[in-house]
Design a protein around this motif. Sequence first.
Motif, PDB file in Angstrom:
ATOM      1  N   SER A   1     -76.814  -6.486-101.230  1.00 26.20           N
ATOM      2  CA  SER A   1     -76.894  -5.692 -99.807  1.00 26.20           C
ATOM      3  C   SER A   1     -77.968  -6.322 -99.131  1.00 26.20           C
ATOM      4  CB  SER A   1     -77.313  -4.085-100.139  1.00 26.20           C
ATOM      5  OG  SER A   1     -78.297  -3.956-101.053  1.00 26.20           O
ATOM      6  N   TYR A   2     -79.109  -6.073 -99.278  1.00 25.78           N
ATOM      7  CA  TYR A   2     -80.158  -6.441 -98.270  1.00 25.78           C
ATOM      8  C   TYR A   2     -80.571  -7.884 -98.243  1.00 25.78           C
ATOM      9  CZ  TYR A   2     -80.128  -1.640 -96.820  1.00 25.78           C
ATOM     10  OH  TYR A   2     -79.804  -0.215 -96.482  1.00 25.78           O
TER      11      TYR A   2
ATOM     12  N   LEU B   1     -80.422  -4.892 -92.038  1.00 22.73           N
ATOM     13  CA  LEU B   1     -81.478  -4.028 -92.281  1.00 22.73           C
ATOM     14  C   LEU B   1     -81.922  -2.545 -91.228  1.00 22.73           C
ATOM     15  CD1 LEU B   1     -83.762  -2.827 -94.389  1.00 22.73           C
ATOM     16  CD2 LEU B   1     -85.237  -4.549 -92.927  1.00 22.73           C
TER      17      LEU B   1
ATOM     18  N   HIS C   1     -75.006   1.893 -93.544  1.00 20.58           N
ATOM     19  CA  HIS C   1     -76.668   2.204 -93.433  1.00 20.58           C
ATOM     20  C   HIS C   1     -77.458   3.024 -94.212  1.00 20.58           C
ATOM     21  CE1 HIS C   1     -80.180   1.482 -90.672  1.00 20.58           C
ATOM     22  NE2 HIS C   1     -80.441   2.846 -90.863  1.00 20.58           N
TER      23      HIS C   1
ATOM     24  N   MET D   1     -79.666   2.138 -97.979  1.00 20.18           N
ATOM     25  CA  MET D   1     -80.931   2.374 -98.333  1.00 20.18           C
ATOM     26  C   MET D   1     -81.562   3.345 -99.260  1.00 20.18           C
ATOM     27  SD  MET D   1     -84.039   0.531 -98.190  1.00 20.18           S
ATOM     28  CE  MET D   1     -83.763  -0.643 -97.027  1.00 20.18           C
TER      29      MET D   1
ATOM     30  N   LEU E   1     -87.328   6.338 -95.458  1.00 21.43           N
ATOM     31  CA  LEU E   1     -86.071   6.548 -95.121  1.00 21.43           C
ATOM     32  C   LEU E   1     -86.121   7.445 -93.651  1.00 21.43           C
ATOM     33  CD1 LEU E   1     -84.742   7.709 -98.737  1.00 21.43           C
ATOM     34  CD2 LEU E   1     -83.978   5.831 -97.348  1.00 21.43           C
TER      35      LEU E   1
ATOM     36  N   HIS F   1     -86.083   4.666 -91.392  1.00 23.33           N
ATOM     37  CA  HIS F   1     -84.908   4.091 -91.431  1.00 23.33           C
ATOM     38  C   HIS F   1     -83.570   4.858 -90.698  1.00 23.33           C
ATOM     39  CE1 HIS F   1     -81.991   1.218 -93.367  1.00 23.33           C
ATOM     40  NE2 HIS F   1     -81.359   2.229 -93.683  1.00 23.33           N
TER      41      HIS F   1
END
Length: 290
Positions: free
Chosen positions: A89-90, A97, A170, A173, A218, A221
Amino acid sequence: MAYITKYIYQLLQEVFEEHKDPRVQHLPLVGSPLPMAIAIVSYLAFVLHYGPKWMENRKPFNLKYVMRVYNAIQVIANFIIFVYGVPNSYMRKEFSLTCQPIDHTNTAPWMWNLIYLSYGYYITKYLDLLDTVFFVLRKKNNQITFLHVYHHAGMVFGVYAFMTFLAGSHSTMLGVINLFIHTVMYSYYFVTSVWPVKRAVWWKRHITQLQLLQFGYLFIHFLMAIVRNHCQHPVIVSFVGVTQNLFMFALFFDFYYKEYIRKPKLLAKEQRRQSKQQQQQQQRRQHWRR
């Protein structure tokens, strides 16, 4: 009333059919919300009513070894998914991100890895429900708080929605951070089940601090996907992410304040009061001896 119910049902069905991810519909507990809803309702019914009532006139179960195995499984599962999830993923240049879009057509090998890792994370949310079941069977009903039950039931529903509609987006995370937190948390539970609690109790406060950092990050985020939504991530999803994590931060901070700030102050105040009483009693005894 029947017409309104039918209309709402049809509307939800249309939304479901339009936005569901075709890549994951073959996976158990994904797709139709019915199995997930049955699991949550059964969980709530057992831990809030039927379980405590059934245990009312029974002795607590000794689940020391069962819980030791359970905690070890949780540590291994969360750690493995986390270790493989980050590179898929990241750590990839294709994965953003700041704003990762929903793309149900992405069938690259790394995305399939991420989808199946996300599914593994989803299954661990059902495994987490056993935490509360163990509380019931051990008659630790004081630990069955609103925060605890809401968090576990809400995570099952939230990760179901992620798997069914938002896999690889998205919202990934949330799972990545939560896997790390749960690895640390269940490691603490395992350690305290093997060694005396006093040797590992210093972890407990820092685990709650990590959880507060989790919800705080979060919040930021999901806010990024609202303020600078260059990937066209659904605003309603980001808004739910912002409000939910703000709510969870408030609940966990309330617990943290009561447990680690107010409670020590009250204990210290009580100790000073008792110490003062002892001094006064000693002074009175010395006075009467004279």
